[in-house]
Design a protein around this motif. Structure first.
Motif, short mmCIF file in Angstrom:
data_model
loop_
_atom_site.label_atom_id
_atom_site.label_comp_id
_atom_site.label_asym_id
_atom_site.label_seq_id
_atom_site.Cartn_x
_atom_site.Cartn_y
_atom_site.Cartn_z
N VAL A 37 16.16 -45.05 -40.80
CA VAL A 37 17.09 -44.04 -41.31
C VAL A 37 18.50 -44.35 -40.80
O VAL A 37 19.47 -44.35 -41.55
CB VAL A 37 16.65 -42.62 -40.87
N LEU A 69 16.79 -43.77 -33.73
CA LEU A 69 17.69 -43.40 -34.84
C LEU A 69 19.10 -43.93 -34.57
O LEU A 69 19.73 -44.54 -35.45
CB LEU A 69 17.70 -41.88 -34.99
N TRP A 82 23.08 -31.87 -35.31
CA TRP A 82 24.09 -32.93 -35.40
C TRP A 82 23.60 -34.19 -36.10
O TRP A 82 24.38 -34.99 -36.59
CB TRP A 82 24.62 -33.28 -34.00
N LEU A 83 22.28 -34.35 -36.17
CA LEU A 83 21.75 -35.55 -36.81
C LEU A 83 21.65 -35.42 -38.32
O LEU A 83 21.38 -36.41 -39.02
CB LEU A 83 20.37 -35.87 -36.24
N TRP A 102 10.30 -45.37 -36.25
CA TRP A 102 10.63 -45.38 -37.68
C TRP A 102 12.00 -44.79 -38.00
O TRP A 102 12.65 -45.21 -38.97
CB TRP A 102 9.54 -44.67 -38.50
N ARG A 118 15.15 -39.26 -27.05
CA ARG A 118 14.36 -38.87 -28.22
C ARG A 118 14.97 -39.45 -29.49
O ARG A 118 14.26 -39.75 -30.45
CB ARG A 118 14.30 -37.35 -28.31
N HIS A 119 16.28 -39.59 -29.50
CA HIS A 119 16.94 -40.07 -30.72
C HIS A 119 17.37 -41.53 -30.60
O HIS A 119 18.12 -42.01 -31.44
CB HIS A 119 18.16 -39.20 -31.00
N SER A 131 16.68 -30.75 -33.93
CA SER A 131 17.17 -32.10 -34.21
C SER A 131 16.20 -32.89 -35.09
O SER A 131 16.62 -33.66 -35.95
CB SER A 131 17.44 -32.85 -32.91
N VAL A 173 16.93 -34.21 -39.12
CA VAL A 173 16.79 -35.56 -39.70
C VAL A 173 16.10 -35.46 -41.06
O VAL A 173 16.56 -36.03 -42.05
CB VAL A 173 15.98 -36.47 -38.76
N ARG A 231 11.58 -29.27 -33.27
CA ARG A 231 12.91 -28.99 -32.73
C ARG A 231 13.93 -29.09 -33.85
O ARG A 231 13.72 -29.76 -34.86
CB ARG A 231 13.29 -30.07 -31.72
#
Lengths: 484, 505
Positions: A210, A162, B199-200, A206, A158-159, B153, B157, B151
């Motif tokens: 960041v 990023l 944590w992000l 996107w 999911r991350h 996370s 952000v 969520r």
């Protein structure tokens, strides 16, 4: 050995070989470079700084790696090894990233051959042991790719964008010349996603922006504020077409590894030899592009390399080996794909790959290690390098940057205050002088020096025992002031 | 729900009116606005992107945001303030949602009205400088922290971006971040694993703030000496009992425009009322959220005292708005109790509660909950009571209008001074400058030694070629300065009340 359980032992064997190849004589092959020393001096300045250090070696080289070097310099002193151990650790990470990515993209068998070809190429073995920031470019490229290609089951999926952006940002922070590599990775990824018609993935990526800002933001500010040390590069973008025209001269020297070997030894391969090797690699790349297995992946990879090269040629103001490392490694990797595809075709030998799939990467690794060992390491150990020149297409570069420095340090130990006009020599002397074990004293200026240091170039007059402190030095001249 | 939306729409309309009326000239363009506006001119005429803003601690983001407004409207106060108005409208929306999430529909509504129609908001949030954005970023951060649709996370952000951009915009946003994040983290301390989901946040925070951090490190000259500032924090703490009533009542914010503070009795009365309302909030069934809010305000204030070298009105805006919002919660709870008690005396209530356990016995001690009243079928938002927030907004608008706008329109501001703790401030910075501009247009080359006057003239001259500000003092015919109370008028345009033009010697 069955097809299912050959993989892990093979990878472990390759890893061991990799560590051996990258750590052998790490402390003195090559000798401390001027640019390594200049970056190493930043550690010394960090200890002196009264505030957080956000300016690195240059405005386009961030301080991230300087902070990482600190504990190693503290442990090992101001030595080449302290700087190179850091790179070795990143190299170890690069190994695993390469193996995983190649497996994801080309499968276990072919992927391992591809990774082996890249990780044991002469380009990798010669350039990735140097202790300067640009060595990290392959690491950040592969880390970014790793995060972009996470499997669906991964908890980080999911991350992924990023974190990939963060990796890319840190790569740019580390050295702005990462930009062409990043462009290649990004365009390659976008192409792959569009090829597969997963358009929502593009929009969902996107957060990469960041992450990119998080990694690169501070360095971007530094670059915007201190433009002086790259304004020449901006002006040089006008000569892009000239560099493009000179590329055919350069490519065989790069891809064959001839120039990388010559950087150590001063000896280039003959033109036919360089062309032959480059031709073989090129042929293997074509095999990767036209053989049916994972052809799409190979095409996307090639496209990414083309983008990388184009942006690189636009950005740099002259050909320099360090700028082409990621491109060269990318080509070798693709050559490995071609080799693996050719030799590990199901039914080639009438059997499933299995044992042969395990053996091929190991044989390849040994062969490449032996090649680099015989063409670079052995000659270097015998001669201590060379101050000769070698070809880089439209210009010549000097191998003096990598000559052995230990004989010089032994000569200068407690001998008096030293000075060098050549900035690369001066940087080495200054860095080494911070370690009291070297008993090296660098003068504040030429007037205060008792010894002047320079290269002993090919074609220079023979050593003068009356004027020189250590006339036996092959590549250095140490002139006693007064006798100058 | 429909009723609430209509009410909200009315309130939003009033809010829009209150924040746009005379936006172009009340107050007059002041020096710091003009100085920041000048950055737009610099941006347009440099051939490169800049990462350096008004100061090392004020980022350039807002300069880029202002640029299209200045291009469209010219170099005037309205161009700078229109950009802020849009952020103000966004603040309204974010605050409406955030306060509702934290305090419920009714209390949240009152909190919103009290905050956005407070004199502090109406007077400070129309100014076109970077610090105006603090409430926007604060509520943006709160919005993401409280948005349960996503969520942790993902929220992290966005929250990190909000916090980072706020800090990029102006470094004094840091106490506000601490004030919000402190209680947020404390809330999760009982479930540390929940914190891991955030944590992000540092990552996205750094994405937004990293560039400005570098600028702060490279240009420390305009940041003063942090050690000296912290060393005197005790003195500033000791001034709080004198400062707080003046800021909380809005007295000094009014004086910034008119030069006249409230009478001491009025100041204390207003402060006491706010205090009582806060206490009500802390005892209500929203007490958990109220105590968290209060804790955040206290933390924010303490950090602010550590960071800033003196009390100035702009630094205290977020704190004051936070107190007014909390007082609004208390007011909302009081209104609910009053409505419930009255409703409980009606036959309808008796019928609805027939056969049901006595609420007073079944509930915990304290004020009755909204949920219980809804169960009984007694709606807390009866038609008349539903309009109370609108009436409150009108009352607050009328108060600020009568105490500030009307006098300002009559007098064009004032040169009087007023105290805030040990620092002395003046209303002269907010005076109407239109008479000055008319005079300067006919005066030829002018100069000003006072940077606040000079900055205004410079900014205006970028768009008004009749204002001639030479590069060198020696080319000027006239020197422009403030005309303080008691000072003689200038030689040119002696009718000017707040400025004087004297011949350059």
């Amino acid at each position: 050995m069955s097809a299912t359980n050959w993989y892990r032992p093979t990878v472990i064997v390759l890893f061991v070989l990799f560590v051996v190849a990258n750590s052998a004589w790490l402390h003195r092959v090559p000798g401390l470079m001027g640019d390594e020393a200049s970056e190493g001096e930043n550690v010394y300045l960090l200890f002196d700084a009264k505030q957080l250090f956000i300016t690195g070696e240059r405005s386009y080289i961030g301080p991230f790696i300087d902070y990482i070097r600190v504990p190693f310099v503290e442990m090992l002193g101001y030595t080449p090894l302290a700087l190179r151990i850091v790179m070795l650790l990143f190299s170890v990470a690069t190994f695993w990233l390469a193996v995983i990515i190649c497996r994801r993209l080309w499968g276990q068998e072919v992927g391992l051959v591809a990774a082996t070809a890249m990780l044991f190429s002469p380009i990798y073995l010669t350039s990735q042991r140097l202790g300067w920031a640009i060595t990290l470019l392959p690491f950040f490229a592969l880390l970014t790719l790793y995060l972009l290609t996470l499997p669906e089951a991964s908890r980080l999926k999911r991350h992924g964008p990023l974190l990939a952006g963060l990796s890319a940002g840190l790569g740019l922070h580390n050295h702005a010349i990462f930009l062409p590599t990043l462009a290649g990775v990004a365009v390659g990824w976008v192409s792959a996603v569009m090829w597969q018609r997963h358009f929502t993935k593009l929009f969902a990526a996107w957060p990469a922006l960041v992450g990119l800002l998080a990694g690169f933001g501070t360095q971007l500010s530094v670059m915007m504020i201190n433009r002086g040390d790259y304004k020449d590069a901006i002006l040089a973008t006008a000569d892009f077409s000239e560099r493009l025209a000179a590329l055919p001269q350069l490519l065989p020297l790069l891809i064959s590894g001839s120039s990388y070997a010559a950087y150590y030894t001063g000896w280039e391969l003959s033109r036919p030899a360089a062309l032959s090797i480059a031709g073989i690699i090129f042929g293997l790349v074509l095999a990767a592009l036209f053989m049916p297995r994972r052809k799409g992946t190979s095409l996307v990879w090639t496209f990414g390399l083309v983008i990388l090269l184009s942006v690189l040629l636009y950005m740099i103001f002259q050909f320099s080996l360090r700028y082409f490392v990621t491109f060269g490694l990318g080509v070798w990797l693709l050559g490995g794909v071609g080799l693996g595809t050719l030799l590990l075709k199901p039914g080639f030998n009438g059997k499933k790959p299995g044992f042969f799939a395990a053996l091929l990467p190991i044989i390849l690794a040994f062969a490449l290690m032996a090649w680099t060992g015989s063409t670079v390491l052995v000659p270097y150990l015998k001669t201590g390098g060379s101050t000769g020149n070698f070809s880089l297409g439209n210009r010549r570069d000097s191998a003096a940057a990598l000559i052995a420095t230990r004989p010089l340090v032994e000569c200068l130990r407690g001998a008096g205050s030293v000075w060098a006009h050549n900035i690369h020599i001066q940087n080495r002397l200054r860095y080494l002088s911070y370690d009291p074990r070297h008993e090296l004293e660098v003068a504040a200026g030429e007037e205060q020096a008792t010894l002047l240091i320079s290269y002993r170039l090919v074609g220079d007059p023979p050593a003068d025992a009356e004027r020189e402190l250590c006339p036996v030095l092959k590549h250095w001249r140490v002139i006693t002031v007064g006798a100058h | 729900m429909m009723m609430r939306r209509h009410i909200l729409f009315f309130i939003f309309t009033l809010f829009l009116i209150a924040n746009t009326v005379y936006l172009h000239r009340v107050p007059g363009l002041f020096g710091d606005e003009a100085s920041e506006g000048e950055n737009v001119y610099q941006l347009r005429w440099h051939d490169r992107i800049t990462v350096i803003g008004e100061r090392s601690y004020i980022g350039p983001l807002i300069d880029y945001v202002r640029t299209p407004f200045v291009l469209a409207l010219g170099y005037n106060a309205l161009a700078l303030r229109l950009a802020m108005l849009l952020f103000s409208l966004a603040t309204f929306m974010l605050a409406a949602v955030g306060l509702r999430r934290m305090f419920g529909e009714t209390a949240g509504m009152y909190a919103l009205v009290m905050m956005v129609f407070s004199p502090t908001y109406l007077l400070k949030q129309r100014l076109g400088w970077a610090i105006t954005l603090f409430p926007f970023f604060a509520f943006l951060l709160l919005y993401f922290l409280t948005d349960k649709r996503f969520r942790a996370s993902t929220r992290a952000v966005w929250a990190g971006l909000a916090a980072g951009l706020g800090l990029h915009n102006y470094i004094v946003f840091l106490p506000t971040i601490v004030g919000i994040m402190g209680p947020a983290v404390a809330l999760h301390m009982r479930r540390p694993r929940a914190l891991l989901g955030w944590w992000l946040m540092p990552l996205s925070f750094w994405a937004a703030f990293g560039t400005q951090f570098a600028v702060l490190q490279i240009f420390p000259e305009d940041q003063g000496n942090p050690r000296e500032v912290i060393a005197l924090a005790g003195e500033r703490l000791a001034q709080l009992p004198d400062v707080l009533p003046k800021v909380l009542s809005g007295s000094v914010y009014v004086a910034r425009y008119t030069g006249v503070q409230f009478a001491a009795g009025t100041t204390w009365l207003l402060t006491s009322v706010l205090g009582l309302l806060v206490v009500v909030a802390l005892l209500s069934d929203k007490k958990r959220a109220a105590w968290l809010w209060l804790a955040g305000l206290v933390i924010q204030l303490l950090f602010l005292i550590l960071m800033v070298d003196r009390f100035t009105l702009r630094y205290l805006v977020v704190f004051v708005l936070g107190v007014w919002a909390l007082a609004g919660v208390g007011l909302g709870m009081l209104v609910q109790v009053a409505l419930f008690r009255r409703a409980s005396l009606t036959p309808a209530f008796a019928k609805a509660s027939a056969g049901k356990p006595d609420i007073a016995l079944s509930e915990k001690p304290g004020l009755p909950s909204e949920a219980h009243r809804a169960k009984l079928g007694v709606s807390p938002a009866r038609r008349g009571a539903a309009l109370l927030p609108v009436i409150l907004a009108l009352v607050l608008m009328a108060w600020t209008g009568s105490s500030v706008l009307v006098p300002y329109l009559e007098t064009g501001g004032s040169g009087e001074k007023f105290n805030l703790g040990t620092s002395v401030d003046s209303a002269i910075d907010m005076v109407d400058i239109r008479p000055l501009v008319a005079c300067v247009r006919e005066a030829g080359p002018v100069w000003a030694d006072n940077p606040h006057v000079y900055n205004r003239l410079l900014y205006l001259s970028r768009g008004d070629k009749q204002i001639h500000l030479p590069l060198d003092l020696n080319e000027a015919n006239w020197i422009v300065d403030y005309r303080l109370p008691g000072q003689k008028p200038g030689v040119k345009c002696p009718e000017l009340e707040h400025f004087r033009l004297v011949k350059r010697k």
